[in-house]
Design a protein around this motif. Structure first.
Motif, PDB file in Angstrom:
ATOM      1  N   ALA A 256       0.874  -1.092  -0.114  1.00 35.80           N
ATOM      2  CA  ALA A 256      -0.166   0.070  -0.076  1.00 35.80           C
ATOM      3  C   ALA A 256       1.098   1.157   0.077  1.00 35.80           C
ATOM      4  O   ALA A 256       1.884   1.399   0.725  1.00 35.80           O
ATOM      5  CB  ALA A 256      -1.037   0.022   1.219  1.00 35.80           C
ATOM      6  N   THR A 257       0.520   2.276  -0.853  1.00 32.43           N
ATOM      7  CA  THR A 257       1.273   3.392  -0.778  1.00 32.43           C
ATOM      8  C   THR A 257       0.885   4.428   0.410  1.00 32.43           C
ATOM      9  O   THR A 257      -0.271   4.460   0.908  1.00 32.43           O
ATOM     10  CB  THR A 257       0.737   4.297  -2.087  1.00 32.43           C
ATOM     11  OG1 THR A 257       1.023   3.669  -3.224  1.00 32.43           O
ATOM     12  CG2 THR A 257       1.640   5.552  -2.014  1.00 32.43           C
ATOM     13  N   GLN A 258       2.163   4.599   1.211  1.00 28.60           N
ATOM     14  CA  GLN A 258       1.915   5.558   2.161  1.00 28.60           C
ATOM     15  C   GLN A 258       2.382   6.959   1.676  1.00 28.60           C
ATOM     16  O   GLN A 258       3.333   7.482   1.470  1.00 28.60           O
ATOM     17  CB  GLN A 258       2.979   4.956   3.162  1.00 28.60           C
ATOM     18  CG  GLN A 258       2.922   3.471   3.834  1.00 28.60           C
ATOM     19  CD  GLN A 258       1.453   3.125   4.474  1.00 28.60           C
ATOM     20  OE1 GLN A 258       1.209   4.030   5.133  1.00 28.60           O
ATOM     21  NE2 GLN A 258       0.890   2.269   3.979  1.00 28.60           N
ATOM     22  N   VAL A 259       1.307   7.768   2.251  1.00 29.04           N
ATOM     23  CA  VAL A 259       1.336   9.267   1.691  1.00 29.04           C
ATOM     24  C   VAL A 259       1.067  10.344   3.032  1.00 29.04           C
ATOM     25  O   VAL A 259       0.000   9.991   3.749  1.00 29.04           O
ATOM     26  CB  VAL A 259       0.348   9.575   0.636  1.00 29.04           C
ATOM     27  CG1 VAL A 259       0.369  11.041   0.324  1.00 29.04           C
ATOM     28  CG2 VAL A 259       0.651   8.910  -0.607  1.00 29.04           C
ATOM     29  N   GLU A 260       1.817  11.118   3.432  1.00 20.88           N
ATOM     30  CA  GLU A 260       1.528  12.091   4.249  1.00 20.88           C
ATOM     31  C   GLU A 260       0.926  13.204   3.583  1.00 20.88           C
ATOM     32  O   GLU A 260       1.498  13.909   2.995  1.00 20.88           O
ATOM     33  CB  GLU A 260       2.810  12.383   5.018  1.00 20.88           C
ATOM     34  CG  GLU A 260       2.257  13.390   6.064  1.00 20.88           C
ATOM     35  CD  GLU A 260       3.734  13.652   7.020  1.00 20.88           C
ATOM     36  OE1 GLU A 260       3.559  14.747   7.787  1.00 20.88           O
ATOM     37  OE2 GLU A 260       4.490  12.967   6.698  1.00 20.88           O
ATOM     38  N   THR A 261      -0.443  13.674   3.822  1.00 27.88           N
ATOM     39  CA  THR A 261      -0.833  14.681   3.190  1.00 27.88           C
ATOM     40  C   THR A 261      -0.885  15.963   4.345  1.00 27.88           C
ATOM     41  O   THR A 261      -1.467  15.765   5.442  1.00 27.88           O
ATOM     42  CB  THR A 261      -2.668  14.448   2.840  1.00 27.88           C
ATOM     43  OG1 THR A 261      -2.651  13.366   2.001  1.00 27.88           O
ATOM     44  CG2 THR A 261      -3.104  15.627   2.362  1.00 27.88           C
ATOM     45  N   THR A 262      -0.404  17.130   3.744  1.00 27.00           N
ATOM     46  CA  THR A 262      -0.086  18.074   4.719  1.00 27.00           C
ATOM     47  C   THR A 262      -1.278  19.034   4.658  1.00 27.00           C
ATOM     48  O   THR A 262      -1.894  19.288   3.798  1.00 27.00           O
ATOM     49  CB  THR A 262       1.064  19.038   4.072  1.00 27.00           C
ATOM     50  OG1 THR A 262       2.162  18.290   3.866  1.00 27.00           O
ATOM     51  CG2 THR A 262       1.385  20.280   5.006  1.00 27.00           C
ATOM     52  N   PRO A 289     -11.095  14.844   5.775  1.00 28.68           N
ATOM     53  CA  PRO A 289     -10.537  13.465   6.227  1.00 28.68           C
ATOM     54  C   PRO A 289     -10.609  12.433   4.815  1.00 28.68           C
ATOM     55  O   PRO A 289     -11.277  12.930   4.079  1.00 28.68           O
ATOM     56  CB  PRO A 289     -11.354  12.811   7.336  1.00 28.68           C
ATOM     57  CG  PRO A 289     -12.674  13.777   7.275  1.00 28.68           C
ATOM     58  CD  PRO A 289     -12.313  15.261   6.516  1.00 28.68           C
ATOM     59  N   PRO A 290      -9.872  11.284   4.958  1.00 28.63           N
ATOM     60  CA  PRO A 290      -9.836  10.433   3.952  1.00 28.63           C
ATOM     61  C   PRO A 290     -11.430   9.849   3.549  1.00 28.63           C
ATOM     62  O   PRO A 290     -12.074  10.041   4.436  1.00 28.63           O
ATOM     63  CB  PRO A 290      -8.905   9.330   4.229  1.00 28.63           C
ATOM     64  CG  PRO A 290      -8.239  10.054   5.466  1.00 28.63           C
ATOM     65  CD  PRO A 290      -8.902  10.825   6.198  1.00 28.63           C
ATOM     66  N   ALA A 291     -11.686   9.014   2.516  1.00 22.46           N
ATOM     67  CA  ALA A 291     -12.883   8.571   2.142  1.00 22.46           C
ATOM     68  C   ALA A 291     -13.382   7.666   3.353  1.00 22.46           C
ATOM     69  O   ALA A 291     -12.689   6.902   3.782  1.00 22.46           O
ATOM     70  CB  ALA A 291     -12.439   7.921   0.705  1.00 22.46           C
ATOM     71  N   GLU A 336      -8.805   8.466  -1.338  1.00 20.91           N
ATOM     72  CA  GLU A 336      -8.117   7.783  -0.366  1.00 20.91           C
ATOM     73  C   GLU A 336      -7.028   8.609   0.625  1.00 20.91           C
ATOM     74  O   GLU A 336      -7.116   8.027   1.924  1.00 20.91           O
ATOM     75  CB  GLU A 336      -7.140   6.614  -1.385  1.00 20.91           C
ATOM     76  CG  GLU A 336      -6.876   5.510  -0.240  1.00 20.91           C
ATOM     77  CD  GLU A 336      -6.444   4.316  -1.470  1.00 20.91           C
ATOM     78  OE1 GLU A 336      -5.329   3.448  -0.722  1.00 20.91           O
ATOM     79  OE2 GLU A 336      -6.825   4.142  -2.459  1.00 20.91           O
ATOM     80  N   ALA A 337      -6.479   9.355   0.078  1.00 20.32           N
ATOM     81  CA  ALA A 337      -5.354   9.958   0.950  1.00 20.32           C
ATOM     82  C   ALA A 337      -5.916  11.409   1.526  1.00 20.32           C
ATOM     83  O   ALA A 337      -5.485  11.545   2.681  1.00 20.32           O
ATOM     84  CB  ALA A 337      -4.361  10.572   0.096  1.00 20.32           C
TER      85      ALA A 337
END
Length: 458
Positions: A256-262, A289-291, A336-337
């Protein structure tokens, strides 16, 4: 309640409203919404979702791959979308450019594919008698695309996608503005940065080796889901799925892609010179917030309260009380993010984005001092449920039952979340709407677009 009974109840509600009859129709809140399905996994990791409906001799076929812009690396923007195009070009046992023709000859409709930030999907609806053909085509491009991939076919699709970018982004009114807003919301190196279609430079740089590596990584059965909805024999269909997909070699599902959303820390106001659109436009956006996370249902309904009907507060303000808007909408996009709550307004000739922002802020301030009413909440809920019920009337295509099953599986790991989704919207009360209003604070992106000033170079 079975789906056909649900639709019958909905039809009775509509009929009674239209005729003014004295019968008491079933209350929408009493309908128990669900899509009957069976789900299982092949040995190679492919997830299968089957929903039977024998009312019409049709079957909707949908394949989702867990790859979108979210999985792209810097310098490789647009790869997921480019690959969507490549998947229609032909495979080891399907001649070049024959995928569409074969489906058309068997009577298929709605043949398409789409790419967004979180996934790529392919779908078609075929007569029941042609289901095997559709399964063969989908399995062949899932398992045998690379033998048919040539430098010439790649170059052709790079050219096609570059032209599509020019048409859908660069030469479309407010297309570049929309891309700019996404970049402001998700600064690089976030994979959502920019448009899903990618940049001209990144698209042009794609090599056959890049595409082959992308295919081997993400177009493996363990990273895909096959959903069917319609008139098929369950046992025969399972045998066909095993025949065409069970023999494909499986690789482990990519991590799974790990992404930090600022988060947005303060208001950012940006002025944008709009090269195509002739009217000023303003977009105001907040990060959410995410989906499907806690609070997203309330934000979804809040968007309906703000805009979407003549009685909605912002529509009433800018379309009727002071008709400054050519068009106006508020909407909530779950991804998703992260999610985005956005208000867009195209101004009428002679009206400015400063006036538009003042009107938006006045409406938001009014929602804080005079919170949404029970009637507004009910209208918003009715809008959402009507849209949901309408989408369920289609087996496949954009937003049909296959896509809803796929979406719940993709984001929640369970295709059967329709009832839960409906319930979470129904339980939203006025207090939840007030809580959702807290998101619409001054931590936002404000993008003001205007055509070049007279005499300026465009």
């Amino acid at each position: 309640m079975p789906h056909r009974e649900m639709l019958l109840a909905l039809a009775l509600v509509i009929s009674a409203c239209q005729s003014g009859g004295g019968q008491t129709p079933p209350a929408a809140a009493d309908l128990e919404l669900a899509i009957d399905f069976e789900s299982y996994r092949l040995d190679n990791g492919l997830t299968v979702i089957l929903h039977e409906d024998q009312r019409l001799p049709l079957v909707a076929v949908s394949v989702w791959y867990d790859v979108g812009a979210l999985q792209e690396r810097p310098g490789r923007s647009g790869f997921a979308h480019l690959f969507e195009h490549m998947m229609f070009q032909g495979s080891a046992h399907v001649p070049e450019d024959q995928h569409f023709r074969i489906l058309q000859e068997v009577g298929a409709t709605g043949v398409n594919g789409t790419t967004n930030f979180d996934r790529t999907n392919y779908f078609e609806t075929v007569p029941s008698s042609a289901l095997e053909t559709a399964l063969w085509l989908e399995s062949d491009r899932m398992g045998f695309l690379l033998p048919a991939l040539t430098e010439a076919s790649l170059a052709n699709q790079i050219d096609v996608v570059q032209n599509e970018r020019r048409q859908s982004v660069e030469n479309r009114p407010y297309g570049l503005m929309s891309e700019k807003l996404t970049k402001l919301l998700f600064p690089a190196p976030h994979p959502y940065n920019g448009d899903v279609i990618g940049t001209l430079e990144d698209i042009a740089s794609a090599t056959r080796e890049d595409v082959a590596d992308f295919f081997k990584t993400y177009y493996t059965p363990s990273n895909a889901t096959l959903a069917l909805a319609g008139d098929f024999d369950l046992a025969q269909t399972k045998a066909l799925i095993e025949k065409y997909f069970g023999t494909l070699k499986g690789l482990p599902k990519p991590a799974a892609t790990q992404v930090e959303t600022t988060p947005i820390e303060a208001e950012t106001v940006v002025h944008f010179v709009e090269p195509v659109g002739k009217l000023e436009k303003i977009s105001v956006a907040w990060m959410g917030p995410p989906a499907f996370a806690e609070g997203t249902a309330a934000l979804d309904l809040l968007a309906h309260v703000i805009s979407g009907e003549r009685s909605s507060r912002l529509d009433r303000k800018v379309s009727y009380e002071d008709p400054m808007a050519q068009s106006v909408t508020a909407y909530f996009r779950e991804m998703e993010a992260a999610s985005v709550f956005q208000i867009d307004m195209v101004m009428k000739q002679g009206r400015t984005t400063d006036e538009g922002l003042a009107a938006i802020d006045e409406v938001l301030a009014g929602l804080r001092s005079r919170p949404p009413t029970a009637a507004e909440l009910q209208r918003a809920r009715n809008d959402w449920e009507t849209s949901t019920l309408t989408s369920l009337q289609s087996l496949g295509g954009f937003g049909g039952r296959t896509e809803r099953l796929q979406s719940y599986h993709h984001f929640l790991g369970d295709p059967g979340k329709l009832g839960w989704d409906v319930a979470r919207h129904r339980k939203i009360d006025l207090a939840a709407l007030q809580e959702a209003m807290k998101l619409l604070d001054d931590k936002r992106i404000v993008l003001k677009a205007a055509p070049p000033a007279e005499g300026d170079a465009s």
